[in-house]
Design an enzyme around this catalytic site. Structure first.
Site, PDB file in Angstrom:
ATOM      1  N   CYS A   1       2.779  -9.900  19.921  1.00 37.97           N
ATOM      2  CA  CYS A   1       3.399  -8.691  19.526  1.00 37.97           C
ATOM      3  C   CYS A   1       4.670  -8.463  20.240  1.00 37.97           C
ATOM      4  O   CYS A   1       5.715  -9.142  19.919  1.00 37.97           O
ATOM      5  CB  CYS A   1       2.357  -7.587  20.137  1.00 37.97           C
ATOM      6  SG  CYS A   1       2.508  -6.105  19.053  1.00 37.97           S
TER       7      CYS A   1
ATOM      8  N   HIS B   1      -2.346  -9.337  16.676  1.00 36.11           N
ATOM      9  CA  HIS B   1      -3.258  -9.393  17.802  1.00 36.11           C
ATOM     10  C   HIS B   1      -4.231 -10.286  17.775  1.00 36.11           C
ATOM     11  O   HIS B   1      -5.383  -9.689  17.155  1.00 36.11           O
ATOM     12  CB  HIS B   1      -3.707  -7.947  18.291  1.00 36.11           C
ATOM     13  CG  HIS B   1      -2.519  -7.209  18.923  1.00 36.11           C
ATOM     14  ND1 HIS B   1      -2.491  -6.900  20.307  1.00 36.11           N
ATOM     15  CD2 HIS B   1      -1.498  -6.281  18.358  1.00 36.11           C
ATOM     16  CE1 HIS B   1      -1.466  -6.051  20.381  1.00 36.11           C
ATOM     17  NE2 HIS B   1      -0.736  -6.005  19.173  1.00 36.11           N
TER      18      HIS B   1
ATOM     19  N   GLU C   1      -6.413 -11.389  19.779  1.00 31.93           N
ATOM     20  CA  GLU C   1      -7.390 -10.995  20.890  1.00 31.93           C
ATOM     21  C   GLU C   1      -8.634 -10.256  20.004  1.00 31.93           C
ATOM     22  O   GLU C   1      -9.643 -10.142  20.672  1.00 31.93           O
ATOM     23  CB  GLU C   1      -6.925 -10.425  22.041  1.00 31.93           C
ATOM     24  CG  GLU C   1      -6.590  -8.952  21.897  1.00 31.93           C
ATOM     25  CD  GLU C   1      -5.122  -8.678  21.234  1.00 31.93           C
ATOM     26  OE1 GLU C   1      -4.937  -7.597  21.063  1.00 31.93           O
ATOM     27  OE2 GLU C   1      -4.469  -9.787  20.925  1.00 31.93           O
TER      28      GLU C   1
END
Length: 784
Positions: free
Chosen positions: A317, A401, A403
């Site tokens: 990001c 993202h 994650e």
């Protein structure tokens, strides 16, 4: 367990939600009326942005990337599952259900607010939590109209003003002030306090305000494939789940603030990789960080040019944008940003599309990338850049993202790719410290520059995800290698149980033992037990003779000789067999059609366990194959290897892991429907074109088409695999000095032609003998 964390039940409210009205006002004069919840007496100002996710409001509100923004949720119902214990910690000391220690957004805007949550983890209502955090929310807003407005006009400043507030009758937006930044952990903005005009986003570095106050170390799980790697994480407003993914894979993470001299830390060589985190605001305001990153990139280029070990760098990001700026590219502000959980991203190398979670208002101008850098991913809807990488160095970043907290888990394996590059750096440093040649490690780094291709199957991606909030607070599932057993005992269930350096040493030791005069009996008095659920000639003979030549004894038990795992009244639980056998033997070698039997046996064994074959992998055979290539061709690192046949069998999986460990280029040629079932390293290629796979290969390997209970599929498999038969004519496409390998037994006329086994290019008989020598080296390593 959940009750122990939170103090049962949902907390009572101090003041009812929605009991006060208010307005959401935009700088162009547009106004939406609604009812307030949370900190209802508070007026705030910030940039209004919308998020299209259906769930995850707790994670979004605590994401530092939303700092000083009014978060507008397009999904109509918010608050229905309440708020969990946001102070609960997981095994790594990270927040189990939140991305930071506080609410980061200035305010929340939604269509319908639910004040009666229903979820087993709920410990308070969203209203109570926001009230405690001093953050207002407004409900009853036409979020469809609001979203269309922001989509058409772009993100803009907005404020929430309660009815009766002193600011309610003010049209002077200069009087609407954000809270002045505090030295650490500043709070989102209030209306009516000083310094908005002097502290606009254009002049402030929000990421520097969102960073942590000091450094902290988070220790990864022990016993994982990648345990012990050290990662330096630059916190630009970092979501804690990024650290969790690294720790779950065994890495030790040192998180540092943006003011930390991370360049000096990386120059020490103490860290294997650098993670550049997400964060809020315009990346161009982070001038000091960009200059430092530029200096680090120059260092990396110099080290690579000298053939030295290069650490991996991975940006996410804001970290993606900072890496691009440091490399010399440009960034720009998007009209309304990309925020949601269903954003499609196309990977250039494979053409595959992944659904990703995103939260950013700026993007990298891919046309401005300097030489040596390439765009790796693109947003499928608006065409903006979603990833970059260096052409041959382990430097890479993504805009989305991976994650996935919250959001889809398609791209979670990117963390595995990053840590594999970190491991390559560790191996390279080991080679350098031992004074050995660096050509193999450097070639691995160049090859690993593509390690951010998301090649894992959807199932594999799910297995690496953080799962539900409940699972994040507790333990996890091992993905590779041996599960935890008796303390201090080393097992060999897959190549991932040994480091790359250890495996190279093992092969070198096997070659030395093969040519030694003999007479040394390091395992005299030791006993090996062979537990075979699946018959074999080569495996039984090689392990038995290996143990005898080392001075030890072997006891063989076929399936009929043991009660191991048999169901019914006359069977014996596997755990009991493991306890009994390991109390008498010094090592147990198991050959089975179910890898889970090995894993269960290890959990109760007091002595080393060797995988002599399972349905997942056959690591003993791979050691012999690598030894054969090293013996005959001087090494395997950097060579092209073609696996031809059933890409879903245990040998294909083993070769994929061996490519990761030994640094060779692997192409698997397999028909559609017979591709690898387990996740494979990113640099392994899979194709249906057998001729393209064999072209210019140094090594060609094949295996039987039907095995491990597939005999009833024999006719269909012969039809599908016939074009994949290895013959002298196919071998002519490989290099003139190419080797042909087969683990045996061979079904002549099927996977291999009748004349191929005795072709001058065939090394199968030497390969078979080397099974014994690699077994000797392994047994000596495990027992001496």
């Amino acid at each position: 367990a959940a009750g122990a964390r939170g103090g049962g039940g949902v907390r009572a409210l101090h003041r009812p939600a929605l009991s006060l009205g208010g307005r959401l006002e935009f700088e162009d004069g547009t106004t939406f009326r609604g009812r307030l919840f949370g900190a209802m007496d508070r007026a705030v100002l910030g940039e209004a942005v919308f998020n299209t996710a259906m769930v995850g409001y707790v994670e979004s509100l605590t994401d530092p990337s939303y700092r000083e923004q009014l978060l507008c949720l397009t999904y109509p119902l918010v608050g229905n599952y309440g708020v969990p214990d946001v102070q609960a910690k997981d095994e790594f000391g990270l927040h189990a259900y939140a991305e930071s220690d506080r609410v980061q957004a200035s305010a929340l805007v939604c269509g319908t607010y639910c004040d009666e949550p229903s979820h087993y983890l709920a410990r308070e209502t969203l209203h109570a939590w926001l009230e405690r955090q001093g953050v207002p929310g407004i409900a009853g807003v036409d979020t469809r109209a609001l979203t269309r407005k922001l989509r058409d006009a772009g993100s803009m400043e907005a404020r929430i003003v309660p009815d009766g507030h002193p600011m309610a009758d003010t049209t002077d937006w200069d009087a609407g002030q954000r809270v002045a930044p505090l030295p650490t952990a500043p709070r989102p903005g209030d209306v009516g306090v000083p310094a908005w005009g002097a502290g606009s986003e254009a002049e402030r570095c929000l990421a520097r305000e969102a960073t942590r106050a000091g450094a902290a170390v988070y220790y990864g799980r022990q016993g994982e494939e990648l345990s012990g790697l050290r990662v330096l994480a630059l916190d630009c407003g970092m979501k804690e789940s990024m650290v969790r993914h690294l720790c779950e894979r065994g890495a030790n993470v040192t998180a540092v603030p943006m003011t930390y001299d991370f360049v000096a830390a990386m120059r020490t060589g103490d860290f294997d990789g650098l993670l550049l985190s997400n964060g809020p605001g315009d990346p161009a305001t982070c001038a000091d960080t960009i200059r430092s990153l530029s200096s680090l990139l120059a260092d990396v280029a110099d080290v690579a040019a000298a053939g030295g070990p290069v650490p991996a760098v991975f940006g996410i990001c804001l970290g993606h944008q900072l890496l691009a700026l440091a490399a010399g590219a440009r960034t720009y502000k998007l009209p309304f940003g990309n925020r949601g959980h269903n954003v499609p991203v196309v990977e250039h190398e494979t053409g595959r599309c992944f659904i990703t979670p995103q939260n950013h208002g700026y993007a990298v101008d891919a046309t401005s990338l300097p030489p040596g850098w390439v765009a790796s991913m693109t947003h499928a809807n608006d065409g903006s850049n979603e990833g970059i990488r260096h052409e041959y160095l382990p430097l890479s970043s993504v805009q989305f993202h991976p994650e996935a907290t919250g959001g889809p888990v398609d791209t979670v394996p990117l963390f595995d790719g990053f840590l594999r590059q970190c491991r390559d750096h560790r191996v390279s440093r080991l080679h350098a410290s031992l004074g050995s040649a660096t050509t193999a490690p450097v070639s691995r780094q160049r090859m690993a520059a593509r390690a951010y291709s998301v090649r894992a199957s959807p199932g594999a991606a799910r297995s690496y995800s953080t799962g539900t909030a409940a699972s994040r607070a507790g333990g996890g599932i091992r993905q590779h290698g041996a599960p935890a057993g008796a303390e201090g005992v080393r097992h060999f269930l897959s190549l991932y149980d040994f480091s790359a350096a250890e495996l190279e040493t093992l092969v070198e030791r096997a070659i030395a033992m093969k040519h030694a005069a003999g007479g040394d009996f390091p395992l005299q008095g030791k006993t090996q037990v062979l537990l075979f659920n699946k018959a074999s000639t080569r495996t039984r003979v090689s392990l038995t003779v290996a143990m005898a030549q080392l001075g030890g004894n072997t006891l063989f038990l076929a399936d009929r000789d043991s009660q191991m795992g048999r169901p019914g009244k006359f069977g014996e639980p596997l755990s009991d067999t493991a306890r009994v056998v390991s109390s008498m033997a010094d090592v147990v070698s198991i050959r089975t059609g179910a890898h889970t039997i090995l894993e269960d046996f290890v959990r109760h064994s007091r002595v080393p366990v060797v995988n002599a074959l399972s349905d997942d992998v056959h690591p003993l055979q791979l050691l012999a194959d690598v030894m054969t290539v090293v013996e005959l061709r001087g090494g395997i690192a950097g060579k092209r290897v073609a696996f031809v046949g059933d890409g879903a069998n245990n040998m294909a999986h083993s070769y994929a892991r061996a490519a990761d460990r030994f640094g060779f280029h692997l192409t698997i040629a397999a028909p559609e429907g017979y591709r690898p079932l387990l996740s494979i390293p990113d640099h392994v290629q899979v194709t249906e074109d057998v001729r393209a796979a064999v072209q210019d290969a140094h090594v060609v390997f094949t295996d039987v088409w039907s095995s491990m209970g597939q005999e009833d599929e024999q006719a269909e498999r012969e039809r599908v695999f016939t074009p994949y038969q290895v013959s002298p004519a196919l071998m002519d496409l490989a290099r003139p000095d190419a080797l042909f390998l087969h683990c045996l037994p061979a079904h002549r006329g099927e996977e291999v032609s009748h004349d191929m086994l005795d072709d001058p290019r065939s090394a199968v008989w030497q390969e078979a003998e080397n099974r014994m020598h690699t077994a000797k080296a392994l047994l000596e390593t495990l027992l001496s």
